[in-house]
Design an enzyme around this catalytic site. Structure first.
Site, PDB file in Angstrom:
ATOM      1  N   ARG A 134       3.222   3.572  15.984  1.00 32.65           N
ATOM      2  CA  ARG A 134       3.307   2.617  14.882  1.00 32.65           C
ATOM      3  C   ARG A 134       4.258   1.460  15.203  1.00 32.65           C
ATOM      4  O   ARG A 134       4.058   0.336  14.729  1.00 32.65           O
ATOM      5  CB  ARG A 134       3.747   3.330  13.600  1.00 32.65           C
ATOM      6  CG  ARG A 134       3.557   2.519  12.304  1.00 32.65           C
ATOM      7  CD  ARG A 134       3.901   3.367  11.088  1.00 32.65           C
ATOM      8  NE  ARG A 134       3.507   2.753   9.839  1.00 32.65           N
ATOM      9  CZ  ARG A 134       4.359   2.352   8.893  1.00 32.65           C
ATOM     10  NH1 ARG A 134       5.661   2.496   9.065  1.00 32.65           N
ATOM     11  NH2 ARG A 134       3.900   1.823   7.774  1.00 32.65           N
ATOM     12  N   ILE A 166       1.569  -3.308   6.190  1.00 34.79           N
ATOM     13  CA  ILE A 166       1.037  -2.129   6.854  1.00 34.79           C
ATOM     14  C   ILE A 166       1.221  -0.970   5.887  1.00 34.79           C
ATOM     15  O   ILE A 166       2.275  -0.820   5.272  1.00 34.79           O
ATOM     16  CB  ILE A 166       1.753  -1.876   8.202  1.00 34.79           C
ATOM     17  CG1 ILE A 166       1.143  -0.678   8.939  1.00 34.79           C
ATOM     18  CG2 ILE A 166       3.249  -1.706   8.013  1.00 34.79           C
ATOM     19  CD1 ILE A 166       1.710  -0.489  10.342  1.00 34.79           C
ATOM     20  N   SER A 167       0.201  -0.165   5.712  1.00 38.71           N
ATOM     21  CA  SER A 167       0.210   0.852   4.676  1.00 38.71           C
ATOM     22  C   SER A 167       1.233   1.950   4.929  1.00 38.71           C
ATOM     23  O   SER A 167       1.600   2.248   6.070  1.00 38.71           O
ATOM     24  CB  SER A 167      -1.174   1.494   4.548  1.00 38.71           C
ATOM     25  OG  SER A 167      -2.114   0.572   4.055  1.00 38.71           O
ATOM     26  N   GLN A 168       1.680   2.575   3.844  1.00 38.70           N
ATOM     27  CA  GLN A 168       2.557   3.729   3.911  1.00 38.70           C
ATOM     28  C   GLN A 168       1.885   4.827   4.742  1.00 38.70           C
ATOM     29  O   GLN A 168       0.721   5.166   4.515  1.00 38.70           O
ATOM     30  CB  GLN A 168       2.832   4.230   2.500  1.00 38.70           C
ATOM     31  CG  GLN A 168       3.736   5.435   2.409  1.00 38.70           C
ATOM     32  CD  GLN A 168       3.883   5.917   0.975  1.00 38.70           C
ATOM     33  OE1 GLN A 168       3.141   5.484   0.096  1.00 38.70           O
ATOM     34  NE2 GLN A 168       4.827   6.812   0.739  1.00 38.70           N
ATOM     35  N   ALA A 212       0.841  -1.184   0.000  1.00 42.18           N
ATOM     36  CA  ALA A 212       0.000   0.000   0.000  1.00 42.18           C
ATOM     37  C   ALA A 212       0.878   1.236   0.000  1.00 42.18           C
ATOM     38  O   ALA A 212       1.353   1.693   1.022  1.00 42.18           O
ATOM     39  CB  ALA A 212      -0.900  -0.010   1.235  1.00 42.18           C
TER      40      ALA A 212
END
Length: 262
Positions: free
Chosen positions: A80, A106-108, A2
């Site tokens: 995070r 895990i998305s940017q 992502a």
């Protein structure tokens, strides 16, 4: 994976300059990060500065020049590093996707921030998060809105995210294992929906679960073709308008065999 697809090489210099300018802003506005993992505060501030630079770089496409105060604060607070595998902790505040197991990422952070800003979240909103993954998008939303309902098709990821979000104190997030294509009808209508995996087309079930005037952010396109982050706005007549925001690259939204969560 992502992440945003780079739009033009010539923008790299602008991005670097923007990062330097945004660093000062981040240092001034992210004092709250010392209350949530002080050893990672500087890394979070640098990450937020880089996100701000990318907002400036992509403003012509997104229509958003800078993070809203609510989203900036949320990105500065969410830990995070506690939502990634231990092997990835040292990379947690870099502005790119990270593997979280089960073939997922895990998305940017930039995409998480932008998706959140695009739905214009408000404190009274109830939001559906499709594709829980590690729980990072859900955590960012939970910092801003009243309630987040999150669906993950991979049960192991759903269980891990549920535990991690609970440990972080997010009591306004409920995570279920289920088919994101079908949404979560029992809690509809939603004020907004964010989908963290690419569908070949906008799922009608999700449109139906949006409140009139509600917004959905969803990547649309094939796994190996061009994908675009789309902003969908539901009309009063039940139809919807859509706008291309950015070219992106996401893992595919996988339909399940079971019923939607109730």
């Amino acid at each position: 994976m992502a992440q945003v697809v780079q739009l033009a090489r010539g923008r790299r210099a602008l991005r670097v300059a923007g990062m330097r300018l945004a660093a000062a802003l981040a240092a001034a506005t992210l004092t709250m990060t010392t209350q949530a993992g002080p050893e990672h505060a500087d890394a979070r501030a640098r990450m937020v500065a880089e996100i701000e630079a990318m907002y400036a770089e992509t403003r012509a496409e997104t229509g958003i020049a800078a993070m809203s105060p609510a989203v900036r604060a949320a990105m500065g607070r969410v830990e995070r590093h506690r939502l990634v595998p231990g092997s990835q902790e040292s990379l947690a505040y870099r502005n790119h996707p990270l593997p979280i197991g089960s073939g997922q990422t895990i998305s940017q952070p930039y995409i998480v921030a932008l998706s959140t800003d695009l739905i214009d979240p408000q404190p009274h909103h109830v939001v559906l998060d499709v594709g829980t993954g590690s729980g990072y998008q859900a955590a960012v939303l939970a910092e801003i809105v009243q309630q987040v309902y999150s669906i993950e098709i991979v049960d192991a990821l759903a269980r891990t995210a549920r535990q991690a979000l609970g440990a972080l104190g997010y009591r306004n997030v409920e995570v279920r294992t289920g088919d994101g294509y079908l949404g979560w009808p029992a809690h509809a209508p939603f004020d907004a929906i964010i989908v963290a995996a690419a569908a070949p087309r906008v799922p009608q079930a999700l449109v139906e679960q949006l409140r009139p005037g509600g917004k959905m952010v969803i990547p649309v396109g094939g796994e190996f073709g061009v994908q675009y982050l789309m902003l969908v706005t539901k009309r009063a007549d039940g139809g919807y308008d859509e706008r291309r925001v950015l070219p992106v690259r996401f893992v595919p939204l996988v339909p399940g065999a079971g019923p939607a969560p109730r």
